[in-house]
Design a protein around this motif. Structure first.
Motif, PDB file in Angstrom:
ATOM      1  N   LEU A 148       0.832  -1.205   0.000  1.00 33.91           N
ATOM      2  CA  LEU A 148       0.000   0.000   0.000  1.00 33.91           C
ATOM      3  C   LEU A 148       0.864   1.250   0.000  1.00 33.91           C
ATOM      4  O   LEU A 148       0.570   2.228  -0.697  1.00 33.91           O
ATOM      5  CB  LEU A 148      -0.932  -0.001   1.212  1.00 33.91           C
ATOM      6  CG  LEU A 148      -2.103  -0.994   1.176  1.00 33.91           C
ATOM      7  CD1 LEU A 148      -2.843  -0.994   2.508  1.00 33.91           C
ATOM      8  CD2 LEU A 148      -3.064  -0.659   0.041  1.00 33.91           C
ATOM      9  N   GLU A 149       1.934   1.243   0.789  1.00 34.06           N
ATOM     10  CA  GLU A 149       2.832   2.395   0.841  1.00 34.06           C
ATOM     11  C   GLU A 149       3.441   2.684  -0.524  1.00 34.06           C
ATOM     12  O   GLU A 149       3.550   3.839  -0.947  1.00 34.06           O
ATOM     13  CB  GLU A 149       3.945   2.170   1.874  1.00 34.06           C
ATOM     14  CG  GLU A 149       3.495   2.199   3.325  1.00 34.06           C
ATOM     15  CD  GLU A 149       3.095   3.592   3.788  1.00 34.06           C
ATOM     16  OE1 GLU A 149       3.334   4.572   3.042  1.00 34.06           O
ATOM     17  OE2 GLU A 149       2.527   3.703   4.883  1.00 34.06           O
ATOM     18  N   ARG A 150       3.828   1.612  -1.227  1.00 34.51           N
ATOM     19  CA  ARG A 150       4.412   1.800  -2.566  1.00 34.51           C
ATOM     20  C   ARG A 150       3.399   2.413  -3.521  1.00 34.51           C
ATOM     21  O   ARG A 150       3.727   3.326  -4.297  1.00 34.51           O
ATOM     22  CB  ARG A 150       4.916   0.462  -3.110  1.00 34.51           C
ATOM     23  CG  ARG A 150       6.174  -0.064  -2.447  1.00 34.51           C
ATOM     24  CD  ARG A 150       6.810  -1.166  -3.276  1.00 34.51           C
ATOM     25  NE  ARG A 150       5.903  -2.301  -3.456  1.00 34.51           N
ATOM     26  CZ  ARG A 150       5.826  -3.327  -2.607  1.00 34.51           C
ATOM     27  NH1 ARG A 150       6.583  -3.351  -1.529  1.00 34.51           N
ATOM     28  NH2 ARG A 150       5.006  -4.332  -2.857  1.00 34.51           N
ATOM     29  N   HIS A 151       2.184   1.920  -3.460  1.00 36.36           N
ATOM     30  CA  HIS A 151       1.147   2.449  -4.349  1.00 36.36           C
ATOM     31  C   HIS A 151       0.805   3.899  -4.008  1.00 36.36           C
ATOM     32  O   HIS A 151       0.592   4.725  -4.907  1.00 36.36           O
ATOM     33  CB  HIS A 151      -0.111   1.586  -4.261  1.00 36.36           C
ATOM     34  CG  HIS A 151       0.017   0.257  -4.929  1.00 36.36           C
ATOM     35  ND1 HIS A 151       0.409   0.112  -6.239  1.00 36.36           N
ATOM     36  CD2 HIS A 151      -0.202  -1.008  -4.471  1.00 36.36           C
ATOM     37  CE1 HIS A 151       0.422  -1.164  -6.570  1.00 36.36           C
ATOM     38  NE2 HIS A 151       0.069  -1.868  -5.509  1.00 36.36           N
ATOM     39  N   ILE A 152       0.757   4.230  -2.724  1.00 36.24           N
ATOM     40  CA  ILE A 152       0.456   5.609  -2.315  1.00 36.24           C
ATOM     41  C   ILE A 152       1.564   6.556  -2.774  1.00 36.24           C
ATOM     42  O   ILE A 152       1.293   7.650  -3.281  1.00 36.24           O
ATOM     43  CB  ILE A 152       0.256   5.681  -0.786  1.00 36.24           C
ATOM     44  CG1 ILE A 152      -1.048   4.961  -0.393  1.00 36.24           C
ATOM     45  CG2 ILE A 152       0.207   7.137  -0.316  1.00 36.24           C
ATOM     46  CD1 ILE A 152      -1.239   4.813   1.105  1.00 36.24           C
ATOM     47  N   GLU A 153       2.812   6.132  -2.609  1.00 36.46           N
ATOM     48  CA  GLU A 153       3.930   6.964  -3.059  1.00 36.46           C
ATOM     49  C   GLU A 153       3.893   7.159  -4.570  1.00 36.46           C
ATOM     50  O   GLU A 153       4.180   8.256  -5.079  1.00 36.46           O
ATOM     51  CB  GLU A 153       5.261   6.334  -2.631  1.00 36.46           C
ATOM     52  CG  GLU A 153       5.542   6.411  -1.139  1.00 36.46           C
ATOM     53  CD  GLU A 153       5.528   7.838  -0.632  1.00 36.46           C
ATOM     54  OE1 GLU A 153       6.085   8.720  -1.329  1.00 36.46           O
ATOM     55  OE2 GLU A 153       4.963   8.095   0.445  1.00 36.46           O
ATOM     56  N   ALA A 154       3.543   6.104  -5.290  1.00 37.46           N
ATOM     57  CA  ALA A 154       3.450   6.218  -6.753  1.00 37.46           C
ATOM     58  C   ALA A 154       2.344   7.194  -7.147  1.00 37.46           C
ATOM     59  O   ALA A 154       2.509   8.006  -8.071  1.00 37.46           O
ATOM     60  CB  ALA A 154       3.192   4.843  -7.374  1.00 37.46           C
ATOM     61  N   LEU A 155       1.207   7.140  -6.453  1.00 35.67           N
ATOM     62  CA  LEU A 155       0.115   8.073  -6.731  1.00 35.67           C
ATOM     63  C   LEU A 155       0.524   9.504  -6.380  1.00 35.67           C
ATOM     64  O   LEU A 155       0.186  10.442  -7.110  1.00 35.67           O
ATOM     65  CB  LEU A 155      -1.132   7.672  -5.943  1.00 35.67           C
ATOM     66  CG  LEU A 155      -1.914   6.469  -6.478  1.00 35.67           C
ATOM     67  CD1 LEU A 155      -3.007   6.065  -5.497  1.00 35.67           C
ATOM     68  CD2 LEU A 155      -2.521   6.771  -7.840  1.00 35.67           C
ATOM     69  N   ASN A 156       1.236   9.673  -5.266  1.00 40.17           N
ATOM     70  CA  ASN A 156       1.708  11.017  -4.898  1.00 40.17           C
ATOM     71  C   ASN A 156       2.587  11.606  -5.996  1.00 40.17           C
ATOM     72  O   ASN A 156       2.453  12.783  -6.356  1.00 40.17           O
ATOM     73  CB  ASN A 156       2.485  10.959  -3.579  1.00 40.17           C
ATOM     74  CG  ASN A 156       1.599  10.747  -2.373  1.00 40.17           C
ATOM     75  OD1 ASN A 156       0.401  11.041  -2.424  1.00 40.17           O
ATOM     76  ND2 ASN A 156       2.157  10.244  -1.289  1.00 40.17           N
ATOM     77  N   ALA A 157       3.473  10.777  -6.518  1.00 39.86           N
ATOM     78  CA  ALA A 157       4.362  11.247  -7.588  1.00 39.86           C
ATOM     79  C   ALA A 157       3.569  11.598  -8.841  1.00 39.86           C
ATOM     80  O   ALA A 157       3.836  12.616  -9.506  1.00 39.86           O
ATOM     81  CB  ALA A 157       5.409  10.184  -7.900  1.00 39.86           C
ATOM     82  N   GLU A 158       2.588  10.767  -9.182  1.00 40.87           N
ATOM     83  CA  GLU A 158       1.763  11.022 -10.364  1.00 40.87           C
ATOM     84  C   GLU A 158       0.948  12.297 -10.200  1.00 40.87           C
ATOM     85  O   GLU A 158       0.812  13.093 -11.139  1.00 40.87           O
ATOM     86  CB  GLU A 158       0.840   9.827 -10.603  1.00 40.87           C
ATOM     87  CG  GLU A 158       0.016   9.905 -11.875  1.00 40.87           C
ATOM     88  CD  GLU A 158       0.843   9.729 -13.124  1.00 40.87           C
ATOM     89  OE1 GLU A 158       0.393  10.196 -14.191  1.00 40.87           O
ATOM     90  OE2 GLU A 158       1.938   9.139 -13.040  1.00 40.87           O
ATOM     91  N   ILE A 159       0.421  12.522  -9.002  1.00 45.29           N
ATOM     92  CA  ILE A 159      -0.365  13.735  -8.729  1.00 45.29           C
ATOM     93  C   ILE A 159       0.512  14.969  -8.828  1.00 45.29           C
ATOM     94  O   ILE A 159       0.131  15.978  -9.440  1.00 45.29           O
ATOM     95  CB  ILE A 159      -1.023  13.636  -7.339  1.00 45.29           C
ATOM     96  CG1 ILE A 159      -2.155  12.604  -7.353  1.00 45.29           C
ATOM     97  CG2 ILE A 159      -1.569  14.991  -6.898  1.00 45.29           C
ATOM     98  CD1 ILE A 159      -2.690  12.252  -5.984  1.00 45.29           C
TER      99      ILE A 159
END
Length: 316
Positions: free
Chosen positions: A171-182
Motif C-alpha cells: 500500500l505504501e508503494r502504491h500511495i507513493e506512486a500516486l503522490n508522484a503522479e499527482i
C-alpha cells in the motif's frame, strides 16, 4: 458550444445501470430499455436532436459517462442529478414503488418540474478529471492502510501479522506512486500549478491537502465565501423552532474536506500567522476551541494570494 432552446418542451428521464439505460419520454410517457453502449444510445436519442429537450440522469459512479457523452455529441441539454435530491423528491409524493421504468419516469418528472433551476452538465477538463480519479484512489488506499494498521495491533497470529505487514508495504508503494503522479500532473498543468501555489500560501495547507482541494473543490475561485463554506461543510446552520434556539452547527458539504481542513486549522493555529492571531482572539472572547477552529475565517492581506479567492476556502 452547445446552444440550448430558451424553453424546454420535453424532458427525458434516463435510469442508468452498468449494462442498460431505461429511457422515459416525459411527453409521451413511453419507456424503452437500451444497452448502455454509445451506438445504441445514439440511435435511440437521435430523434431528439435539435429539439427543445432536457435529459436527466442520476450520478451512478461512472456508468452515466456514456449516455452523457452521447447527449453532448447530439447537442441535447443534460442534467446529472444528485440521487439524494431525486429520492427526496419522490418521497415527497409518498410513493414507494421502484423499478427501472418507474425511476426513469420520476427522473423525467423531476426534470420537468425543476428545469429552470437545474444546472446543465458540462464535460470535465481531462486533466481535472484525471486529478479527481488519482486523488480518489489515494483516499481509498489511505483508508485501507488505516484499516490494516488497526488490524496489526492485534493480529492474533504471526502469519496474519506478516501478511498485514506485506500488504502495508505494498500500500505504501502504491500511495507513493500516486503522490508522484499527482505532483507531476499538477506541475504539468499551468492552471493547476497556479492554484496549487495560491493554496500553499495559506497557513496550514500542505502537500496532502492541496491536491485534495484541487480535486474535490474545483469551484474554488469562482464562488463567494459563504458558498465555499457550505460546500466545504464548515458553514454554521441555524436550528431554531418557535422559542427554542439551539447552537448553530456545521453539516453537509464534501465529507473528505472537513477532516482535512480541521487538521490544517490545528497546524495553522500553532504558527505565527493571521489565522493563529484570529484563533487566539476567538479564544480570548471565550469561544470553545472547536468553535474557534471552525470560525477561523480571517486571513491578513499579506497572506492572501494576489490573484483571487482560492484561499478563501480555508474556513469561510
Amino acid at each position: 458550444m452547445m446552444t440550448e432552446p430558451a424553453e424546454i418542451q420535453s424532458v427525458l428521464g434516463l435510469d442508468v445501470s452498468r449494462n442498460n439505460v431505461t429511457l422515459c419520454d416525459g411527453h409521451s410517457r413511453h419507456t424503452q430499455t437500451i444497452a448502455n453502449i454509445a451506438d445504441a444510445l445514439r440511435t435511440a436519442l437521435q430523434p431528439y436532436q435539435g429539439t427543445a429537450t432536457l435529459a436527466v440522469c442520476e450520478a451512478t459512479g461512472g456508468h452515466e459517462d456514456t449516455p452523457l457523452g452521447v447527449l453532448l455529441e447530439l447537442a441535447i441539454a443534460a442534467h446529472r442529478a444528485d440521487p439524494a435530491k431525486v429520492k427526496a423528491y419522490i418521497k415527497s409524493f409518498g410513493k414507494r414503488a421502484k423499478n427501472d421504468p418507474i425511476d426513469a419516469c420520476w427522473l423525467s418528472r423531476y426534470g420537468r418540474d425543476r428545469a429552470a433551476t437545474l444546472s446543465r452538465w458540462q464535460p470535465v477538463d481531462p486533466t481535472q478529471q484525471k486529478l479527481e480519479l488519482l486523488v480518489a484512489r489515494r483516499l481509498d488506499l489511505v483508508a485501507m492502510r488505516v484499516q490494516e494498521q488497526n488490524r496489526l495491533k492485534a493480529p492474533r497470529s504471526r502469519l496474519i501479522a506478516d501478511n498485514i505487514r506485506a500488504h502495508l508495504s505494498e500500500l505504501e508503494r502504491h500511495i507513493e506512486a500516486l503522490n508522484a503522479e499527482i505532483d507531476t500532473l499538477i506541475g504539468e498543468s499551468r492552471d493547476l500549478a497556479l492554484r496549487a501555489e495560491q493554496l500553499r500560501s495559506v497557513p496550514g495547507i500542505g502537500p496532502v491537502l492541496v491536491p485534495l482541494l484541487l480535486a474535490v473543490m474545483p469551484e474554488l475561485g469562482t464562488l463567494n465565501r459563504r458558498q465555499v463554506a457550505s460546500l466545504a461543510g464548515v458553514a454554521p446552520h441555524p436550528k431554531d423552532s418557535g422559542k427554542a434556539s439551539w447552537h448553530r452547527s456545521t453539516t453537509g458539504g464534501w465529507r473528505q474536506i472537513r477532516p482535512a481542513l480541521f487538521i490544517a486549522a490545528l497546524a495553522a493555529c500553532r504558527g505565527n500567522n493571521g489565522l493563529a492571531t484570529a484563533y487566539k482572539a476567538l479564544l480570548k472572547a471565550s469561544k470553545p476551541k472547536r468553535v474557534a477552529l471552525t470560525a477561523m475565517r480571517k486571513i491578513s492581506p499579506s497572506q492572501t494570494p494576489a490573484s483571487g479567492t482560492p484561499c478563501d476556502s480555508k474556513m469561510k
